[in-house]
Design a protein around this motif. Structure first.
Motif, mmCIF file in Angstrom:
data_model
loop_
_atom_site.group_PDB
_atom_site.id
_atom_site.type_symbol
_atom_site.label_atom_id
_atom_site.label_comp_id
_atom_site.label_asym_id
_atom_site.label_seq_id
_atom_site.Cartn_x
_atom_site.Cartn_y
_atom_site.Cartn_z
ATOM 1 N N ARG A 59 0.811 -1.217 0.000
ATOM 2 C CA ARG A 59 0.000 0.000 0.000
ATOM 3 C C ARG A 59 0.846 1.270 0.000
ATOM 4 O O ARG A 59 0.364 2.338 -0.317
ATOM 5 C CB ARG A 59 -0.929 0.004 1.210
ATOM 6 N N LYS A 60 2.107 1.129 0.396
ATOM 7 C CA LYS A 60 2.938 2.325 0.469
ATOM 8 C C LYS A 60 3.681 2.527 -0.853
ATOM 9 O O LYS A 60 4.302 1.598 -1.366
ATOM 10 C CB LYS A 60 3.932 2.195 1.610
ATOM 11 N N PRO A 61 3.636 3.754 -1.383
ATOM 12 C CA PRO A 61 4.274 3.983 -2.680
ATOM 13 C C PRO A 61 5.774 3.717 -2.664
ATOM 14 O O PRO A 61 6.337 3.280 -3.661
ATOM 15 C CB PRO A 61 3.968 5.455 -2.980
ATOM 16 N N GLY A 62 6.418 3.964 -1.517
ATOM 17 C CA GLY A 62 7.855 3.710 -1.439
ATOM 18 C C GLY A 62 8.160 2.242 -1.663
ATOM 19 O O GLY A 62 9.174 1.874 -2.255
ATOM 20 N N GLY A 63 7.265 1.384 -1.186
ATOM 21 C CA GLY A 63 7.448 -0.054 -1.368
ATOM 22 C C GLY A 63 7.250 -0.472 -2.813
ATOM 23 O O GLY A 63 7.941 -1.354 -3.318
ATOM 24 N N ARG A 64 6.310 0.164 -3.488
ATOM 25 C CA ARG A 64 6.047 -0.185 -4.894
ATOM 26 C C ARG A 64 7.113 0.388 -5.822
ATOM 27 O O ARG A 64 7.340 -0.110 -6.909
ATOM 28 C CB ARG A 64 4.663 0.347 -5.314
ATOM 29 N N LEU A 65 7.739 1.472 -5.371
ATOM 30 C CA LEU A 65 8.703 2.161 -6.234
ATOM 31 C C LEU A 65 9.827 1.237 -6.686
ATOM 32 O O LEU A 65 10.244 1.285 -7.842
ATOM 33 C CB LEU A 65 9.295 3.363 -5.494
ATOM 34 N N LEU B 266 8.920 -0.729 -9.670
ATOM 35 C CA LEU B 266 8.785 0.146 -10.843
ATOM 36 C C LEU B 266 10.153 0.582 -11.364
ATOM 37 O O LEU B 266 10.386 0.640 -12.575
ATOM 38 C CB LEU B 266 7.966 1.390 -10.483
ATOM 39 N N GLY C 16 -1.724 1.055 -6.661
ATOM 40 C CA GLY C 16 -1.307 2.177 -7.493
ATOM 41 C C GLY C 16 -2.389 3.231 -7.586
ATOM 42 O O GLY C 16 -3.560 2.991 -7.271
ATOM 43 N N SER C 17 -1.988 4.399 -8.034
ATOM 44 C CA SER C 17 -2.964 5.476 -8.133
ATOM 45 C C SER C 17 -3.721 5.386 -9.458
ATOM 46 O O SER C 17 -3.216 4.845 -10.443
ATOM 47 C CB SER C 17 -2.265 6.834 -8.016
ATOM 48 N N SER D 237 -1.725 3.909 -12.775
ATOM 49 C CA SER D 237 -0.780 4.804 -13.457
ATOM 50 C C SER D 237 0.618 4.219 -13.657
ATOM 51 O O SER D 237 1.407 4.780 -14.409
ATOM 52 C CB SER D 237 -0.656 6.105 -12.649
ATOM 53 N N GLY D 238 0.933 3.098 -12.982
ATOM 54 C CA GLY D 238 2.305 2.590 -13.017
ATOM 55 C C GLY D 238 2.831 2.337 -14.419
ATOM 56 O O GLY D 238 3.939 2.745 -14.769
ATOM 57 N N ALA E 251 3.617 5.480 -16.331
ATOM 58 C CA ALA E 251 4.894 6.076 -15.924
ATOM 59 C C ALA E 251 6.058 5.346 -16.597
ATOM 60 O O ALA E 251 6.979 5.980 -17.117
ATOM 61 C CB ALA E 251 5.025 6.013 -14.405
ATOM 62 N N LEU E 252 5.989 4.017 -16.608
ATOM 63 C CA LEU E 252 7.055 3.239 -17.248
ATOM 64 C C LEU E 252 7.145 3.558 -18.732
ATOM 65 O O LEU E 252 8.227 3.707 -19.297
ATOM 66 C CB LEU E 252 6.792 1.746 -17.061
ATOM 67 N N SER F 185 4.271 6.242 -8.904
ATOM 68 C CA SER F 185 4.671 6.739 -10.227
ATOM 69 C C SER F 185 5.403 8.070 -10.101
ATOM 70 O O SER F 185 6.388 8.330 -10.799
ATOM 71 C CB SER F 185 3.449 6.928 -11.131
ATOM 72 N N GLN G 59 13.910 3.235 0.057
ATOM 73 C CA GLN G 59 12.703 3.475 0.862
ATOM 74 C C GLN G 59 12.971 4.480 1.969
ATOM 75 O O GLN G 59 12.155 5.349 2.252
ATOM 76 C CB GLN G 59 12.195 2.166 1.455
#
Lengths: 306, 87
Positions: free
Chosen positions: A185-191, A194, A216-217, A233-234, A237-238, B43, B68
Motif C-alpha cells: 500500500r505504500k508507494p515507497g514499497g512499490r517504487l 517500478l 497504485g494510483s 498509473s504505473g 509512468a514506465l 509513479s 525506501q
C-alpha cells in the motif's frame, strides 16, 4: 514508510524465497482445496472448481447477487441467470487455473495454449524494451504462457500458484527472480519494482504489467457495462520514462484452450503525459469494450472486485 | 532557504512533480514525501528518482541504496544523493 531493509526490493535483490509463491489473496481453505484437486488428472480439478464456484455462491449470497447484477447490466440476448452462473463457474475455474491445478508440466500448458498476434511481440522485442499490458480479465498467467512458448518475459507482480512444489520442469518458468513485486500500500514499497522495471525496459527486456488491479494510483477509468475499469498509473509512468512500445494483451478461455491475444502497439508515446494518457485511453477503450461484449462471463474482476 | 544546494535542488524537483496544489507553502527539508506531506504516489516517486538521477548525474542502485529510507523526506533523499555524489 517501511524501515525494514528486507522489505526493500525483495525480488530485485534476490531475497525472495523461491517458495512459496502462492495466491496471497486466497483463503487457506481455497488453497487446501486446490492442493486436493491437484491430485486429480487434468482437467478434473478445474471442472470441480468451476462447479464449486457456482455452489459456493449459493452459500455466499452476496457473490451471487453481484453476479446477477453484472449479468443484468450486459446487453445482449443471454439470460441473466445463465450469464451469472457462467460467470461464477468461470471464476471457480480461473482460481484453479491460476493455481495450475492438474497441470503437471509446461508442455501440458503449451498444448492448450493459442497465442494470437505473437508477431507483434517478436517485432517489438527485436527493437528493444517492450511493455506487455495485461488486464485482470480471463484466465491469468499470461507471462507464464508466453515463457513456455519461448519468450523471456518479466512479470511486474507476483507469480501465483497452488503453493505445492512443482516438478523440476516448472522451475525455469516459475523463477521468482523474473518477477518484480510492486504490491503493497505504500508507494515507497512499490517504487522499487517500478524502478527495476524501468531499468529492464531500458536494457531491452520484455515486461508484463497489468493496467488494472488493487495497487497504485488511478490514471483513468474506462466505462463498461456493469461498471468502470480503473486503470492505474504505473504502466503509464514506465511507458513515459522508457518510450517502450506498449502492446495490450487480452486473454480468454475458449473451451479447454487458453487464448492469449497480443494486440498491435498503442500509439507512440506523447511528450505530454496528459496527452499520452488520453491517447492510451482512446486506444484501450474499444479493446476492453469488445472484450466485455464477447466474454462477459470471463470478467470476474469487473463483476466481483470493482 | 537552507543553504544546502542539494536540498534546495531536490526541493525544487519535488515541488515541480507535486504541483502547486499539493505543495505546502512551508515545504522544507523535513516535509514527508508521502503520508502527511506531499502524498507522492509510486509513479511520481519514480519520476522523482529519475529526475534526481538526471539532475545530479547519479544512478541509484536499488539493491544497495536505501531507497525506501531515502524517500521519507526531501532531506533524506538529498542525503542519499550527497553520499552518491561523493563516491
Amino acid at each position: 514508510m517501511n524501515a525494514d531493509p528486507k522489505a526493500l526490493l525483495p525480488a530485485a535483490s534476490g531475497r525472495t524465497e523461491l517458495w512459496p509463491v502462492r495466491p496471497i489473496s486466497y483463503s487457506p481453505a481455497v488453497k487446501a482445496v486446490n492442493r486436493g484437486l491437484n491430485l486429480l488428472p487434468w482437467p478434473w480439478g478445474e471442472d470441480m472448481m468451476a462447479l464449486l464456484g457456482v455452489v459456493q455462491a449459493f452459500a455466499r449470497v452476496s457473490r451471487l447477487r453481484r453476479a446477477l447484477r453484472w449479468a443484468a447490466a450486459q446487453p445482449g440476448a443471454r439470460g441473466r441467470w445463465g450469464l451469472a452462473l457462467s460467470l461464477l463457474s468461470h471464476h471457480g475455474r480461473f482460481i484453479a487455473m491460476e493455481a495450475l491445478v492438474g497441470i503437471r508440466e509446461p508442455e501440458a500448458l503449451r498444448r492448450h495454449l493459442i497465442v494470437e498476434g505473437e508477431e507483434h511481440l517478436i517485432k517489438a522485442a527485436e527493437k528493444g524494451g517492450t511493455l506487455l499490458l495485461g488486464f485482470h480479465l480471463g484466465p491469468s498467467h499470461v507471462p507464464l504462457a508466453l515463457r513456455v512458448i519461448g519468450h523471456r518475459v518479466t512479470l511486474v507482480g507476483d507469480l501465483e500458484h497452488s503453493g505445492r512444489r512443482p516438478g523440476a520442469t516448472w522451475l525455469p518458468f516459475l523463477n521468482p527472480s523474473e518477477s518484480l513485486s510492486i504490491s503493497g500500500r505504500k508507494p515507497g514499497g512499490r517504487l522499487g519494482g517500478l524502478y527495476q522495471a524501468r531499468r529492464l525496459l531500458l536494457d531491452g527486456g520484455t515486461l508484463f504489467i497489468t493496467a488494472d488491479g488493487p495497487f497504485g494510483s488511478e490514471a483513468f477509468r474506462v466505462p463498461l457495462p456493469g461498471g468502470a475499469m480503473v486503470i492505474r498509473s504505473g504502466w503509464l509512468a514506465l511507458r513515459g520514462h522508457t518510450r517502450a512500445p506498449t502492446l495490450p494483451v487480452l486473454t480468454y478461455l475458449d473451451g479447454r484452450k487458453r487464448v492469449v491475444t497480443i494486440h498491435a502497439a498503442l500509439p507512440a508515446v506523447e511528450a505530454d503525459p496528459a496527452r499520452d494518457m488520453a491517447v492510451c485511453r482512446a486506444a484501450l477503450s474499444p479493446l476492453l469494450e469488445e472484450y466485455v461484449q464477447r466474454f462477459p462471463e470471463q470478467c470476474r474482476s469487473l463483476a466481483f472486485w470493482s | 532557504m537552507t543553504g544546502d544546494s542539494t536540498v534546495e535542488r531536490v526541493q525544487a524537483i519535488v515541488a515541480g512533480i507535486a504541483g502547486p496544489r499539493r505543495t505546502p507553502s512551508d515545504l522544507g527539508p523535513g516535509t514527508p514525501l508521502w503520508k502527511d506531506g506531499l502524498w507522492l504516489d509510486s509513479s511520481e516517486m519514480l519520476e522523482l528518482i529519475v529526475a534526481c538521477e538526471t539532475e545530479f548525474g547519479v544512478v541509484f542502485d536499488p539493491a544497495h541504496d536505501p531507497i525506501q529510507e531515502a524517500l521519507k523526506t526531501v532531506s533524506s533523499l538529498a542525503g542519499v544523493i550527497r553520499s552518491k555524489v561523493k563516491r
